[in-house]
Enzyme design. Sequence first.
Site, PDB file in Angstrom:
ATOM      1  N   ASP A 405       0.860  -1.190   0.000  1.00 14.63           N
ATOM      2  CA  ASP A 405       0.000   0.000   0.000  1.00 14.63           C
ATOM      3  C   ASP A 405       0.894   1.237   0.000  1.00 14.63           C
ATOM      4  O   ASP A 405       2.114   1.137   0.171  1.00 14.63           O
ATOM      5  CB  ASP A 405      -0.868  -0.062   1.277  1.00 14.63           C
ATOM      6  CG  ASP A 405      -1.918   1.030   1.345  1.00 14.63           C
ATOM      7  OD1 ASP A 405      -2.274   1.594   0.292  1.00 14.63           O
ATOM      8  OD2 ASP A 405      -2.385   1.319   2.471  1.00 14.63           O
ATOM      9  N   GLU A 408       2.556   5.015  -3.987  1.00 15.60           N
ATOM     10  CA  GLU A 408       2.498   5.957  -5.135  1.00 15.60           C
ATOM     11  C   GLU A 408       3.803   6.730  -5.310  1.00 15.60           C
ATOM     12  O   GLU A 408       4.116   7.066  -6.452  1.00 15.60           O
ATOM     13  CB  GLU A 408       1.325   6.922  -4.942  1.00 15.60           C
ATOM     14  CG  GLU A 408      -0.036   6.268  -5.096  1.00 15.60           C
ATOM     15  CD  GLU A 408      -0.369   5.256  -3.990  1.00 15.60           C
ATOM     16  OE1 GLU A 408       0.102   5.468  -2.874  1.00 15.60           O
ATOM     17  OE2 GLU A 408      -1.063   4.275  -4.271  1.00 15.60           O
ATOM     18  N   ASP A 483      -8.904   3.606  -2.625  1.00 17.03           N
ATOM     19  CA  ASP A 483      -9.924   4.010  -1.647  1.00 17.03           C
ATOM     20  C   ASP A 483     -11.189   4.559  -2.294  1.00 17.03           C
ATOM     21  O   ASP A 483     -11.400   5.767  -2.374  1.00 17.03           O
ATOM     22  CB  ASP A 483      -9.325   5.039  -0.679  1.00 17.03           C
ATOM     23  CG  ASP A 483      -8.208   4.439   0.148  1.00 17.03           C
ATOM     24  OD1 ASP A 483      -8.130   3.193   0.234  1.00 17.03           O
ATOM     25  OD2 ASP A 483      -7.401   5.214   0.699  1.00 17.03           O
TER      26      ASP A 483
HETATM   27  O1  MIG Z   1      -3.764   5.952   4.686  1.00 21.20           O
HETATM   28  O2  MIG Z   1      -3.578   0.670   5.674  1.00 21.20           O
HETATM   29  O3  MIG Z   1      -5.878   2.115   0.333  1.00 21.20           O
HETATM   30  O4  MIG Z   1      -6.802  -0.151   1.649  1.00 21.20           O
HETATM   31  O5  MIG Z   1      -6.806  -0.115   4.479  1.00 21.20           O
HETATM   32  C1  MIG Z   1      -4.557   4.834   4.563  1.00 21.20           C
HETATM   33  C2  MIG Z   1      -4.751   1.410   5.836  1.00 21.20           C
HETATM   34  C3  MIG Z   1      -3.692   3.626   4.329  1.00 21.20           C
HETATM   35  C4  MIG Z   1      -4.946   2.937   2.371  1.00 21.20           C
HETATM   36  C5  MIG Z   1      -5.380   1.737   1.599  1.00 21.20           C
HETATM   37  C6  MIG Z   1      -6.399   0.979   2.391  1.00 21.20           C
HETATM   38  C7  MIG Z   1      -5.819   0.561   3.707  1.00 21.20           C
HETATM   39  C8  MIG Z   1      -5.343   1.797   4.496  1.00 21.20           C
HETATM   40  N1  MIG Z   1      -4.388   2.543   3.669  1.00 21.20           N
END
Ligand code: MIG
Length: 797
Positions: A405, A408, A483
């Site tokens: 995650d 980016e 998200d």
């Molecule tokens: O700032 O890890 O898209 O799927 O549950 C949020 C917590 C960070 C974003 C991800 C989401 C995940 C969440 N993350």
Amino acid sequence: MITNTELEYKGDLFPTRITAFQKEVDSVYFHTDNSVILKVTVLRDSLIRFRYTTKGYFNNDFSYAIDKTQSHGYNFLEVTEEAEAYIIKTSKVVCTIQKEDLRIAIFDTEGNALLEDELGFHWEESYEFGGNIVKMSKAAKEGESYYGLGDKATHLNLKGKRVENWATDQYAFQKDQEPLYKVVPFYIGLHHKTAYGIFFDNTFRTFFDFCHERRNVTSFWAEGGEMNYYFVYGPQMSDVVTTYTHLTGKPEMPPLWALGYHQCKWSYYPESKVKEVTAKFRELQIPCDAIYLDIDYMDGFRCFTWNKDYFPDPKRMVDELAADGFKTVVIIDPGIKIDKEYSIYNEAIANDYFCKRADGPYMKGKVWPGECNFPDYTNPVVREWWAGLFKELISDIGVKGVWNDMNEPAVMEVPGKTFPMDVRHDYDGNPCSHRKAHNIYGTQMARATYEGVKRFAYPKRPFIITRSAYSGAQRYTSSWTGDNVATWEHLWIANIQMQRMSMSGMGFTGSDIGGFAEQPSGELYARWIQLGVFHPFCRTHSSGDHGDQEPWSFDEDVINITRKFVSLRYQLLPYLYTMFWQYVNEGVPMLKPLVYYDQEDTQTHYRTDEFIFGDQILVCPILEANSLGRRMYIPTGNWYNYWTGEIVSGRKEAWVATDYDQIPIFIKEGAIIPKYPVQQYVGEKQFDEITLEVYYKLGKEKSMLYEDAQDGYDYNKGRYSLTTFRLIGKEDQLIIQQHKEGKFDTAYAKFRINLHGLPFKVKKIQLDNEKITLDNVAFDNNTLVIDKDFNELHIIG
Ligand code: MIG
């Protein structure tokens, strides 16, 4: 027509006259008066690369997107010179390059123009950063449509839109919001029944404009780097997509369990909560293969650590979950907490693995753990280190998949939401700033993760899922769309995003079922799961801050609908696995928008809702509240309504009535759809027979069934089973021929054959030319059970 000189006031520069050309094997170089060089490389008769420099020489040729293991080759290449132009001919296309201004036009062999430069290549010098802003404009053709570009949350047909490619953590993104998480600078153009593709392989921030700025012009440009694009000839969209996917690579087969249902939430903790959730799935008999641990399993969000209060003995828990059929998937983010007591931080500092600012200090940014440094995954040494970090999680603890995650990369509390642009990257020995490495960062993280998980999961297959990705990431990882929000509009978006991702070579993708942000009604959740089971990746996920999103958080109807549709997915696993194999093997997209299915039918060009799942199942979600049925477009062919057995003929709009526990699903006539028994998880049951749902057709149809050990790599050594079924339907007969390839013998012995839509009453059955009595095959109600190893089954009326 705007002339070059008219535009120069805008600061745009243009190539001047060609002064020299030379041919070297598969490439032709054109030099202009003002130091522009165009290098045209023929990779295949239908795949041509155009690369420009304005400096009189080319930089090192390096791309993360191109799959170097794939081979190419052309049959025919001829370069000729005429008075006004040079002409490059392959067996598929003819490309002209104007001597006057280097403008290009590409035709098919019958002389139909496929793609023509409008202004063609031009550039603007970037005094701020150095190098050029490189630009390309093409003339849009009458009736032209545009598809592709990864995860764009907009109408499937991109005509009239401008899109931006800059990997961005876009929490609760909205329809038409730009940019999003993924960067796939590839589009498909379609006009006059002919499709072509453009892949602009440039990792800087890029833009594509499809008749948005100017009505008859399509353009694309990048804030740095080279004008470097690949032209892919169709004429079928399927040719374009498979050639593009071949160029940027295909994944390996995933473990079959990864195609099962996954349950996720931010976050399931402590251990007792995880167990409560998994136990409830079994109790309610809703199949589920994977359970996810989000960031709270870690100790202070430090990657590769565990919160021992919540999870005192991770290995025991993971083992116990595995004994109940659950695979544990854990999240790993790129930010490494700045903490002198943290061994991974210390290792990275000792070895200089973190990204640095231009003037030397390490780049610092706030994410979940607080202040962090970030590994430079564009450095092969760092990737190797990162891969090694997975040993404990995978080999010792038994985690089966890793979720990347925030790659980016996302940074909190800064305006740009990412790294400063001056951050330096190795870029595999081509040092550069974040302007160039930003869009590829997430892919290189997923790649390093993949290499680690694969190493330690061996001889089993790895499973990786990523949020950010650039073209080619499909070689290493699956993905989800980030998200999203629990709204009906987002259900519409998810449907389009998954079709678009499939067309963009990155088919192993799903949305957060039910929506990540906010709370779905039971009805919205039900409609979402009904669509989600037809997406290659199928996972419920939610932010958890508005309540629960397990199926039992809703009423009894929703529980029953979830069980029904997830069970259907599990029955269809052999069909899904076969379409995955076609993706892996030939680059065929798993989901096919109607325009892909029948590009000649202009009615399909702006359709967004209906799609073909694999080759033979037409699916159309219900996207509005309080709807029992909907109007939809039925494409070419005759289709069986899955629920009623009724046949409809295509190329027309139709009202399709459904109940709350149904969505419109149609099976192509002639299809043979394989089904496994419902299992609560992959491998739960040993079964002696599988079902073949046979849909009668007057005429011929081919169906495929790919199987192997469902995990491991023996399939690469020929241990797979590929069955081709040929159905031949006549007025009073139905013939099914079977041909098998491969060295894998499936564990089951029999086929249960369900005959749908037979227009005659069965009087006789012959198996491999031997007449068999109807009693012997347990023939009842158009169902028969026979030994799987037949060559020809003859059903006679
Ligand atoms: O700032 O890890 O898209 O799927 O549950 C949020 C917590 C960070 C974003 C991800 C989401 C995940 C969440 N993350």
